[in-house]
Write a protein that holds these residues in place. Structure first.
Motif, mmCIF file in Angstrom:
data_model
loop_
_atom_site.group_PDB
_atom_site.id
_atom_site.type_symbol
_atom_site.label_atom_id
_atom_site.label_comp_id
_atom_site.label_asym_id
_atom_site.label_seq_id
_atom_site.Cartn_x
_atom_site.Cartn_y
_atom_site.Cartn_z
ATOM 1 N N LEU A 57 7.843 9.070 -6.042
ATOM 2 C CA LEU A 57 8.400 7.712 -5.957
ATOM 3 C C LEU A 57 9.807 7.829 -5.396
ATOM 4 N N ASP A 58 10.149 6.925 -4.512
ATOM 5 C CA ASP A 58 11.474 6.967 -3.919
ATOM 6 C C ASP A 58 11.829 5.560 -3.442
ATOM 7 N N VAL A 59 12.944 5.042 -3.967
ATOM 8 C CA VAL A 59 13.371 3.694 -3.583
ATOM 9 C C VAL A 59 13.541 3.604 -2.072
ATOM 10 N N ARG A 60 13.990 4.711 -1.463
ATOM 11 C CA ARG A 60 14.242 4.695 -0.019
ATOM 12 C C ARG A 60 12.953 4.471 0.778
ATOM 13 N N LEU A 61 11.848 4.963 0.213
ATOM 14 C CA LEU A 61 10.565 4.767 0.902
ATOM 15 C C LEU A 61 10.228 3.281 0.949
ATOM 16 N N ARG A 62 10.427 2.625 -0.191
ATOM 17 C CA ARG A 62 10.119 1.191 -0.262
ATOM 18 C C ARG A 62 11.067 0.397 0.642
ATOM 19 N N LYS A 89 -1.359 2.859 0.257
ATOM 20 C CA LYS A 89 -2.129 3.165 1.484
ATOM 21 C C LYS A 89 -1.351 2.834 2.736
ATOM 22 N N SER A 90 -0.840 1.593 2.789
ATOM 23 C CA SER A 90 -0.175 1.157 4.023
ATOM 24 C C SER A 90 1.102 1.954 4.259
ATOM 25 N N SER A 91 1.849 2.207 3.187
ATOM 26 C CA SER A 91 3.071 3.009 3.336
ATOM 27 C C SER A 91 2.725 4.396 3.851
HETATM 28 N N1 LIG Z 1 6.174 6.659 -3.067
HETATM 29 C C1 LIG Z 1 6.653 5.418 -3.199
HETATM 30 N N2 LIG Z 1 7.883 5.190 -3.711
HETATM 31 C C2 LIG Z 1 8.381 3.940 -3.839
HETATM 32 N N3 LIG Z 1 7.732 2.824 -3.488
HETATM 33 C C3 LIG Z 1 6.489 2.968 -2.964
HETATM 34 C C4 LIG Z 1 5.887 4.262 -2.793
HETATM 35 N N4 LIG Z 1 4.668 4.066 -2.226
HETATM 36 C C5 LIG Z 1 4.521 2.747 -2.063
HETATM 37 N N5 LIG Z 1 5.595 2.076 -2.513
HETATM 38 C C6 LIG Z 1 5.797 0.620 -2.552
HETATM 39 O O1 LIG Z 1 4.735 0.066 -3.306
HETATM 40 C C7 LIG Z 1 4.271 -1.137 -2.747
HETATM 41 C C8 LIG Z 1 2.785 -1.029 -2.413
HETATM 42 O O2 LIG Z 1 2.625 -0.090 -1.386
HETATM 43 P P1 LIG Z 1 1.639 -0.346 -0.156
HETATM 44 O O3 LIG Z 1 1.747 -1.732 0.331
HETATM 45 O O4 LIG Z 1 1.855 0.768 0.797
HETATM 46 O O5 LIG Z 1 0.262 -0.139 -0.929
HETATM 47 P P2 LIG Z 1 -1.221 -0.507 -0.474
HETATM 48 O O6 LIG Z 1 -2.112 0.453 -1.183
HETATM 49 O O7 LIG Z 1 -1.306 -0.573 0.978
HETATM 50 O O8 LIG Z 1 -1.360 -1.941 -1.088
HETATM 51 P P3 LIG Z 1 -2.518 -3.026 -0.796
HETATM 52 O O9 LIG Z 1 -3.659 -2.588 -1.629
HETATM 53 O O10 LIG Z 1 -1.905 -4.295 -1.226
HETATM 54 O O11 LIG Z 1 -2.818 -2.959 0.670
HETATM 55 C C9 LIG Z 1 5.137 -1.386 -1.535
HETATM 56 O O12 LIG Z 1 6.173 -2.259 -1.876
HETATM 57 C C10 LIG Z 1 5.690 -0.019 -1.191
HETATM 58 O O13 LIG Z 1 6.938 -0.101 -0.559
#
Ligand SMILES: Nc1ncnc2c1ncn2[C@@H]1O[C@H](COP(=O)(O)OP(=O)(O)OP(=O)(O)O)[C@@H](O)[C@H]1O
Ligand SMILES: [Mg+2]
Length: 380
Positions: free
Chosen positions: A327-332, A130-132
């Motif tokens: 999924l993409d390491v660069r996104l993380r 969500k946050s990403s």
């Molecule tokens: N498409 C993606 N590819 C790689 N890594 C990802 C991707 N989407 C999210 N992530 C990674 O997964 C982890 C969780 O993502 P994020 O914090 O955005 O989720 P969230 O739903 O907001 O979590 P929370 O419920 O804790 O608030 C983070 O480390 C983020 O960088």
């Protein structure tokens, strides 16, 4: 050309300063009453600027912009900025200028006629991205020229400031907060009000009050879009959002996994009770592209489609899959480093999918090129 008198140069410098915007408020410093004095002697301009607060973190930006504007005036070869601080009266006047004289701040986005689109990004399960997604959508929209704000409403797991590289606190002007701006996005998070390392133990009514404050006490200016990063699940905050922002629309984030999709459906179905519109579903972590170009479906397939179908049935409106983000390491990595992937790797498939989602939400006006006009040529 005859030499200008110093008085004429002062007037010219003042006019040039009309083009300098306060970096936080984004209005001309001349209009905000921040220019205390302008003097020009022997080609050197000395400009007195009053800051909203002594510790104003944007001093350097202002000094640079003011100096630049002053030396841009023909006849001024050098400029110096002398910083001061607004008096309480000046601050009060600024607050009134920006907010009017209302004693009790109201939520601008809840007023009839508000032009701001409000999207709450929700999910059932935690950690689905969500946050990403929120951070990337916001900067993608800002890069498209929209005025964008984010409220990090995830009180317990605030992560937006890190993902956007925000380290500053909001600036306080009387009872009004000026949000920090990063990558063109105004950002407010509960994380900015909690001492580092301290857990937040708040109950529903306190959460409601905190959210109300975010929305009402912060000077947002005119926004095209406001995004809210919600905590996972169907808790108090989701209901507060519905009450405080009745016009807000929900974007549901899920992974392709069945278990995640089931919980996401539940989060989406809350919208039926709160009468909010569900705009669509984003399927995140959809697949991992292998070096040979094939797709590895790490979390299975079909979760996004499944949530969309079931929410379409449940709400009786069309709830589409807005996009699938691989999924993409660069996104993380980009998120950890504070500059979202849509800026660091705009050509990556993940970034492109996110930009597409951003544009479908804002339904950007496009040029006519390549668009069907719905006209049929008539025979001659
Ligand atoms: N498409 C993606 N590819 C790689 N890594 C990802 C991707 N989407 C999210 N992530 C990674 O997964 C982890 C969780 O993502 P994020 O914090 O955005 O989720 P969230 O739903 O907001 O979590 P929370 O419920 O804790 O608030 C983070 O480390 C983020 O960088
Ligand atoms: Mg989160």
């Amino acid at each position: 050309m005859p030499e200008l008198t110093d008085d004429a140069l002062v007037a010219a410098v003042r006019t040039a300063l009309d083009a300098v915007l306060d970096p936080e408020i984004r209005r001309p410093i001349t209009e905000l009453g921040m220019v205390r004095s302008v003097e020009v002697t022997a080609g050197t301009a000395v400009v007195g600027i009053d800051l909203t607060t002594p510790g104003c973190p944007l001093k350097e930006t202002l000094t640079r912009d003011v100096t630049g504007a002053a030396v841009g005036v023909p006849g001024v070869s050098d400029a110096r900025v002398v910083m001061g601080v607004m008096s309480p009266e000046q601050r009060g006047a600024l607050r009134t200028l920006l907010r009017g004289t209302d004693a009790e701040p109201t939520i601008p986005f809840a007023q009839p006629g508000s032009l701001t689109k409000v999207f709450a990004i929700a999910s059932g399960k935690g950690g689905v991205g969500k946050s990403s997604v929120t951070a990337n959508l916001a900067v993608a929209m800002a890069a498209d020229g929209l005025r964008v704000g984010i409220v990090d409403a995830d009180i317990y797991g605030f992560s937006i400031p890190r993902m956007l590289g925000v380290t500053r606190q909001p600036t306080r002007v009387d009872d009004m907060l000026l949000p920090p701006i990063e990558h063109g996005v105004k950002v407010v998070s509960i994380g900015m009000f909690v001492p580092p390392g301290q857990p937040v133990v708040w109950r529903g009514p306190m959460l409601h009050r905190a959210l109300q404050q975010f929305l009402a006490d912060v000077f947002w200016g005119d926004l095209d879009v406001l995004l809210l990063d919600l905590p996972p699940g169907t808790g108090d905050i989701a209901i507060s959002v519905a009450q405080l922002l009745p016009g807000s629309q929900i974007v549901v984030v899920t992974t392709p996994q069945l278990a995640a999709a089931e919980v996401a459906e539940r989060a989406g179905s809350v919208a039926v009770q709160t009468r909010q519109h569900v705009v669509g579903v984003v399927e995140n972590m959809a697949w991992l592209e292998q070096p040979d170009g094939s797709r590895l479906h790490l979390f299975g397939e079909g979760g996004g489609e499944r949530v969309a179908t079931s929410l379409t049935k449940l709400t009786g409106t069309d709830v589409p899959v807005l996009g699938q983000i691989p999924l993409d390491v660069r996104l993380r990595e980009a998120g950890d480093a504070g500059t979202p992937v849509v800026l660091t790797d705009p050509d990556s498939p993940a970034a492109q999918a996110l930009v597409e989602v951003a544009r479908s939400l804002t339904a950007r006006k496009r040029g006519l090129a390549g668009m069907a006009l719905g006209l049929t040529p008539t025979g001659r």
